[in-house]
Design an enzyme around this catalytic site. Structure first.
Site, PDB file in Angstrom:
ATOM      1  N   THR A   1      28.296  48.984  49.750  1.00 15.35           N
ATOM      2  CA  THR A   1      29.304  48.108  50.344  1.00 15.35           C
ATOM      3  C   THR A   1      30.108  47.477  49.215  1.00 15.35           C
ATOM      4  O   THR A   1      29.530  47.146  48.177  1.00 15.35           O
ATOM      5  CB  THR A   1      28.664  47.000  51.225  1.00 15.35           C
ATOM      6  OG1 THR A   1      29.649  45.963  51.457  1.00 15.35           O
ATOM      7  CG2 THR A   1      27.463  46.349  50.576  1.00 15.35           C
TER       8      THR A   1
ATOM      9  N   GLY B   1      30.762  49.586  56.855  1.00 13.45           N
ATOM     10  CA  GLY B   1      32.019  49.764  56.116  1.00 13.45           C
ATOM     11  C   GLY B   1      31.866  50.801  55.023  1.00 13.45           C
ATOM     12  O   GLY B   1      30.852  50.849  54.346  1.00 13.45           O
TER      13      GLY B   1
ATOM     14  N   ASP C   1      31.214  44.626  49.180  1.00 11.63           N
ATOM     15  CA  ASP C   1      31.040  43.166  49.201  1.00 11.63           C
ATOM     16  C   ASP C   1      30.029  42.638  48.175  1.00 11.63           C
ATOM     17  O   ASP C   1      30.041  41.454  47.860  1.00 11.63           O
ATOM     18  CB  ASP C   1      30.595  42.709  50.597  1.00 11.63           C
ATOM     19  CG  ASP C   1      31.569  43.133  51.677  1.00 11.63           C
ATOM     20  OD1 ASP C   1      32.756  43.318  51.348  1.00 11.63           O
ATOM     21  OD2 ASP C   1      31.153  43.295  52.836  1.00 11.63           O
TER      22      ASP C   1
ATOM     23  N   ASP D   1      26.980  41.991  48.613  1.00  8.79           N
ATOM     24  CA  ASP D   1      26.315  40.866  49.289  1.00  8.79           C
ATOM     25  C   ASP D   1      24.862  41.163  49.665  1.00  8.79           C
ATOM     26  O   ASP D   1      24.306  40.519  50.553  1.00  8.79           O
ATOM     27  CB  ASP D   1      27.101  40.480  50.558  1.00  8.79           C
ATOM     28  CG  ASP D   1      27.224  41.641  51.538  1.00  8.79           C
ATOM     29  OD1 ASP D   1      26.888  42.790  51.170  1.00  8.79           O
ATOM     30  OD2 ASP D   1      27.665  41.408  52.680  1.00  8.79           O
TER      31      ASP D   1
ATOM     32  N   ASP E   1      23.948  45.468  55.004  1.00  8.99           N
ATOM     33  CA  ASP E   1      22.760  44.863  55.621  1.00  8.99           C
ATOM     34  C   ASP E   1      22.598  45.227  57.092  1.00  8.99           C
ATOM     35  O   ASP E   1      21.476  45.379  57.573  1.00  8.99           O
ATOM     36  CB  ASP E   1      22.732  43.342  55.403  1.00  8.99           C
ATOM     37  CG  ASP E   1      24.019  42.666  55.831  1.00  8.99           C
ATOM     38  OD1 ASP E   1      24.972  43.387  56.208  1.00  8.99           O
ATOM     39  OD2 ASP E   1      24.069  41.428  55.798  1.00  8.99           O
TER      40      ASP E   1
ATOM     41  N   ARG F   1      33.557  39.719  53.037  1.00 12.57           N
ATOM     42  CA  ARG F   1      32.867  39.132  54.203  1.00 12.57           C
ATOM     43  C   ARG F   1      32.418  37.706  53.867  1.00 12.57           C
ATOM     44  O   ARG F   1      33.243  36.902  53.472  1.00 12.57           O
ATOM     45  CB  ARG F   1      31.690  40.016  54.614  1.00 12.57           C
ATOM     46  CG  ARG F   1      32.146  41.422  55.022  1.00 12.57           C
ATOM     47  CD  ARG F   1      31.828  41.739  56.429  1.00 12.57           C
ATOM     48  NE  ARG F   1      30.397  41.792  56.651  1.00 12.57           N
ATOM     49  CZ  ARG F   1      29.818  42.648  57.475  1.00 12.57           C
ATOM     50  NH1 ARG F   1      30.539  43.543  58.131  1.00 12.57           N
ATOM     51  NH2 ARG F   1      28.516  42.623  57.659  1.00 12.57           N
TER      52      ARG F   1
ATOM     53  N   ARG G   1      30.465  52.125  63.488  1.00  8.03           N
ATOM     54  CA  ARG G   1      29.675  50.971  63.930  1.00  8.03           C
ATOM     55  C   ARG G   1      29.220  51.327  65.343  1.00  8.03           C
ATOM     56  O   ARG G   1      29.992  51.821  66.139  1.00  8.03           O
ATOM     57  CB  ARG G   1      30.525  49.706  63.916  1.00  8.03           C
ATOM     58  CG  ARG G   1      31.175  49.489  62.540  1.00  8.03           C
ATOM     59  CD  ARG G   1      31.402  48.038  62.226  1.00  8.03           C
ATOM     60  NE  ARG G   1      32.270  47.878  61.075  1.00  8.03           N
ATOM     61  CZ  ARG G   1      31.850  47.550  59.851  1.00  8.03           C
ATOM     62  NH1 ARG G   1      30.579  47.348  59.617  1.00  8.03           N
ATOM     63  NH2 ARG G   1      32.709  47.400  58.860  1.00  8.03           N
TER      64      ARG G   1
HETATM   65  P1  ATP Z   1      29.250  46.363  55.688  1.00  9.74           P
HETATM   66  O1  ATP Z   1      28.547  45.160  55.164  1.00  9.74           O
HETATM   67  O2  ATP Z   1      29.930  47.138  54.623  1.00  9.74           O
HETATM   68  O3  ATP Z   1      30.130  46.110  56.863  1.00  9.74           O
HETATM   69  P2  ATP Z   1      26.970  47.029  57.316  1.00  9.74           P
HETATM   70  O4  ATP Z   1      25.972  48.108  57.202  1.00  9.74           O
HETATM   71  O5  ATP Z   1      26.468  45.628  57.179  1.00  9.74           O
HETATM   72  O6  ATP Z   1      28.101  47.364  56.264  1.00  9.74           O
HETATM   73  P3  ATP Z   1      27.328  46.658  60.167  1.00  9.74           P
HETATM   74  O7  ATP Z   1      28.510  46.951  61.047  1.00  9.74           O
HETATM   75  O8  ATP Z   1      26.777  45.298  60.175  1.00  9.74           O
HETATM   76  O9  ATP Z   1      27.744  47.164  58.720  1.00  9.74           O
HETATM   77  O10 ATP Z   1      26.136  47.646  60.623  1.00  9.74           O
HETATM   78  C1  ATP Z   1      26.343  49.045  60.717  1.00  9.74           C
HETATM   79  C2  ATP Z   1      25.590  49.606  61.898  1.00  9.74           C
HETATM   80  O11 ATP Z   1      24.170  49.408  61.709  1.00  9.74           O
HETATM   81  C3  ATP Z   1      25.862  48.965  63.248  1.00  9.74           C
HETATM   82  O12 ATP Z   1      27.066  49.420  63.836  1.00  9.74           O
HETATM   83  C4  ATP Z   1      24.635  49.394  64.030  1.00  9.74           C
HETATM   84  O13 ATP Z   1      24.760  50.742  64.473  1.00  9.74           O
HETATM   85  C5  ATP Z   1      23.530  49.310  62.981  1.00  9.74           C
HETATM   86  N1  ATP Z   1      22.850  48.008  63.129  1.00  9.74           N
HETATM   87  C6  ATP Z   1      23.297  46.783  62.779  1.00  9.74           C
HETATM   88  N2  ATP Z   1      22.421  45.811  63.129  1.00  9.74           N
HETATM   89  C7  ATP Z   1      21.392  46.445  63.742  1.00  9.74           C
HETATM   90  C8  ATP Z   1      20.172  46.005  64.354  1.00  9.74           C
HETATM   91  N3  ATP Z   1      19.835  44.715  64.426  1.00  9.74           N
HETATM   92  N4  ATP Z   1      19.360  46.947  64.868  1.00  9.74           N
HETATM   93  C9  ATP Z   1      19.670  48.253  64.807  1.00  9.74           C
HETATM   94  N5  ATP Z   1      20.801  48.728  64.268  1.00  9.74           N
HETATM   95  C10 ATP Z   1      21.658  47.853  63.742  1.00  9.74           C
END
Ligand code: ATP
Length: 319
Positions: free
Chosen positions: A125, A11, A127, A129, A103, A171, A72
């Protein structure tokens, strides 16, 4: 290290541009070439990589969103996807990568590091979090957006003597709801970390109403469920005229606050320093106003902790 890359993932959050700017400028200051990777891990796999110059990040510090775009990408969760990403980085001669995101994005960064490719995570982020940092980039701006919106809702709530349920983002974390609840003088804060009995929320509303209160605000974190359902329940139970506002994506946009711009610049600057020192698999953070870093793997294994003292204060102020 002579060439590094930077990407934003997950995000978007206000202040990400200030972070990208700081990576680029700090890199160039230290004679490092900086490459921008567009569209997060998807763009990494597709080789959407361009060298960034001082001017590339000009006029960006005040803008919300992310100039590198975000995405994503499910495929990056696979071995093949990660290997493809590393191949692209090697093709450009990029020796280390800074990942700005939440994360999920750090999962990706830690996978690359485990495969021998050095990555540093910068928490971005709204959030708030992420363990290991008191604040994430974007949280303060989102908080201020909520505060401004609720100030406006309060005017109409008072005029019509209504109860308002405000659903905010976060979230699974209640930080935005808690901080906004405190800053907006809400009657109740409903968050995933605390099981606030419905009866006590109702009792507090009735008590306020009997005391002559003209309006009430309930701040509800999206992690506990639908604000609309909660509002219906409140109206049924209290007979107080109740309205619901789901603030939605407005919380993700807008000019970053001064706090977020400074935070983003500090965290990103520290991330460049860590790569220069040969560190890998770390996340930068801020704790008690000091820049810190932790192993990403440790961060991913820890639960996010809400500031319970703040929650207690909130409860004491909303009697
Ligand atoms: P926000 O909390 O703001 O949504 P975020 O970084 O947690 O941000 P996610 O959609 O969970 O958002 O993760 C972003 C991208 O990171 C995913 O679309 C994927 O490409 C990569 N990613 C997430 N989990 C994994 C994993 N276990 N292994 C490798 N890449 C990952």
């Amino acid at each position: 290290m002579k060439k590094i890359g930077v990407l934003t993932s997950g995000g978007d959050a206000p202040g990400m541009n200030a972070a990208i700017r700081a990576v680029v400028r700090k890199g160039i200051y230290h004679d490092i070439e900086v490459y921008g990777i567009y569209n997060g891990f998807q763009g990494l796999m597709d080789g959407k990589i361009e060298k960034m110059e001082l001017g590339t990040v000009g006029d960006m510090i005040q803008r919300g969103g992310t100039m590198l775009y975000s995405a994503r990408c499910e495929e990056f969760k696979t071995d093949a996807g990660q290997n493809q990403g590393i191949e692209q980085l090697k093709k450009f001669g990029i020796e280390g990568l800074i990942v700005i995101g939440g994360d999920g994005s750090f999962q990706g960064a830690s996978k690359l590091t485990a495969k021998g490719y050095p990555c540093i995570g910068v928490p971005g982020t709204i959030d708030n979090d992420i363990p290991g940092t008191d604040f994430t980039i974007g949280f303060d701006t989102a908080l201020n957006t909520i505060i401004e919106s609720v100030d406006k809702i309060r005017d109409t709530a008072t005029s019509h003597e209504r109860t308002y349920v405000i659903e905010v983002m976060g979230r699974d974390a209640g930080d935005l709801a808690l901080w906004a609840g405190l800053a907006n003088g809400a009657e109740s804060v409903i968050i995933p970390e605390r099981d606030e009995p419905f009866d006590s929320v109702v009792e507090r509303l009735k008590r306020g109403h009997n005391r002559g209160k003209k309006h009430s605000i309930i701040m509800l974190a999206e992690g506990v469920g639908s604000g609309i359902d909660y509002g219906k329940r409140i109206e049924e139970e209290t007979s107080l005229e109740t309205r619901v506002t789901v603030l939605g994506h407005i919380q993700r946009g807008g000019r970053p606050t001064g706090f977020d711009r400074v935070l983003a610049s500090r965290l990103a600057g520290k991330a460049v320093d860590l790569l220069r020192k040969g560190e890998a698999g770390k996340m930068v953070g801020i704790q008690n106003n000091e820049l810190v870093h932790h192993d990403i793997v440790d961060i991913l294994n820890k639960p996010h902790e809400l500031d319970m003292k703040l929650y207690q204060l909130m409860s004491e102020l909303s009697i």
